[in-house]
Design an enzyme around this catalytic site. Structure first.
Site, PDB file in Angstrom:
ATOM      1  N   ILE A   1       0.845  -1.193   0.000  1.00  0.00           N
ATOM      2  CA  ILE A   1       0.000   0.000   0.000  1.00  0.00           C
ATOM      3  C   ILE A   1       0.882   1.245   0.000  1.00  0.00           C
ATOM      4  CG2 ILE A   1      -1.804   1.288   1.178  1.00  0.00           C
ATOM      5  CD1 ILE A   1      -2.670  -1.433  -0.029  1.00  0.00           C
ATOM      6  N   LYS A   2       0.678   2.064  -1.019  1.00  0.00           N
ATOM      7  CA  LYS A   2       1.455   3.293  -1.179  1.00  0.00           C
ATOM      8  C   LYS A   2       0.656   4.449  -0.578  1.00  0.00           C
ATOM      9  CE  LYS A   2       4.245   5.299  -4.928  1.00  0.00           C
ATOM     10  NZ  LYS A   2       4.371   5.307  -6.411  1.00  0.00           N
TER      11      LYS A   2
END
EC number: 2.2.1.2
Length: 222
Positions: free
Chosen positions: A89-90
């Site tokens: 997850i960015k």
């Protein structure tokens, strides 16, 4: 130093994967929008195309402003491709992004805190538990700052304080960036496919191949 590819273009990703040098993929809302495809579908396609990489970064969208909104999006993103363990997850480098990073890290989710432009931002992200931080080289160069120097400072700081967070050099625009961040201590460079091509090329290599081919054509054959 390992290589990620920075794109949402499936064909470029597949070409890079075939080379045997690809360790991961990074995407962002701009890259996905350029492809004209549904975000979740493209992330699933990428995961299926590169099953042996360590990370496919899927970024929360800009309309997720609070930590709660980012976490809610993240919980949907990690379900992609049957809960693929490679999905990272960015998150944006904001206070809300840090809060979301801490929560997701405690749940065992890999995170990549992006849009890093200072050492202090990188340190905060690392302390929040980020798996990766992404300092942006090219954008700093655009305002006459030194992106490679930033990478070197972050690498030194992480080493001094024995932080496990890995540095992804991002906004990489040319082969010299790659050489310099490798020497500066980046763990990963995420680069467009055109830069991968440029890394493999040299005029003397081409000339050497042509010379070998010309000489071989003259050699006696059985």
């Amino acid at each position: 130093m390992r290589f990620f590819i920075d794109t949402a273009n499936l064909e470029d990703i597949k070409k890079a994967y075939k080379l045997g040098v690809l360790a991961g993929v990074t995407t962002n809302p701009s890259l996905v929008a350029k492809e004209g495809v549904k975000f979740e579908d493209r992330i699933a396609e990428i995961c299926q195309a590169v099953p042996k990489v360590e990370s496919v970064s899927a970024e929360v969208t800009p309309d997720a402003v609070t930590a709660e909104e980012m976490i809610a999006q993240a919980e949907e993103l990690i379900k992609i491709n049957g809960g693929d363990k490679n999905v990272t997850i960015k998150l944006p480098m904001t206070l809300a992004g840090l809060e979301a990073c801490r929560y997701l890290t405690e749940k065992g989710v890999k995170t990549n805190v992006t849009l890093i432009f200072t050492v202090n931002q990188a340190l905060l992200a690392a302390r929040a538990g980020a798996t990766y931080v992404s300092p942006f080289l090219g954008r700093l160069d655009d305002i006459s700052e030194d992106g490679v120097l930033l990478v070197a400072k972050i690498a030194e700081l992480f080493d001094v304080h024995q932080l496990d967070t890995q540095i992804i050099a991002a906004s990489v625009r040319h082969p010299d960036h790659v050489t310099r961040v490798a020497m500066a201590g980046a763990h990963i460079a995420t680069i467009p496919y055109k830069v991968i091509e440029q890394l493999a090329m040299h005029p003397l290599t081409d000339q050497g191949i042509e010379k070998f081919a010309a000489d071989w054509a003259k050699a006696p054959k059985l």
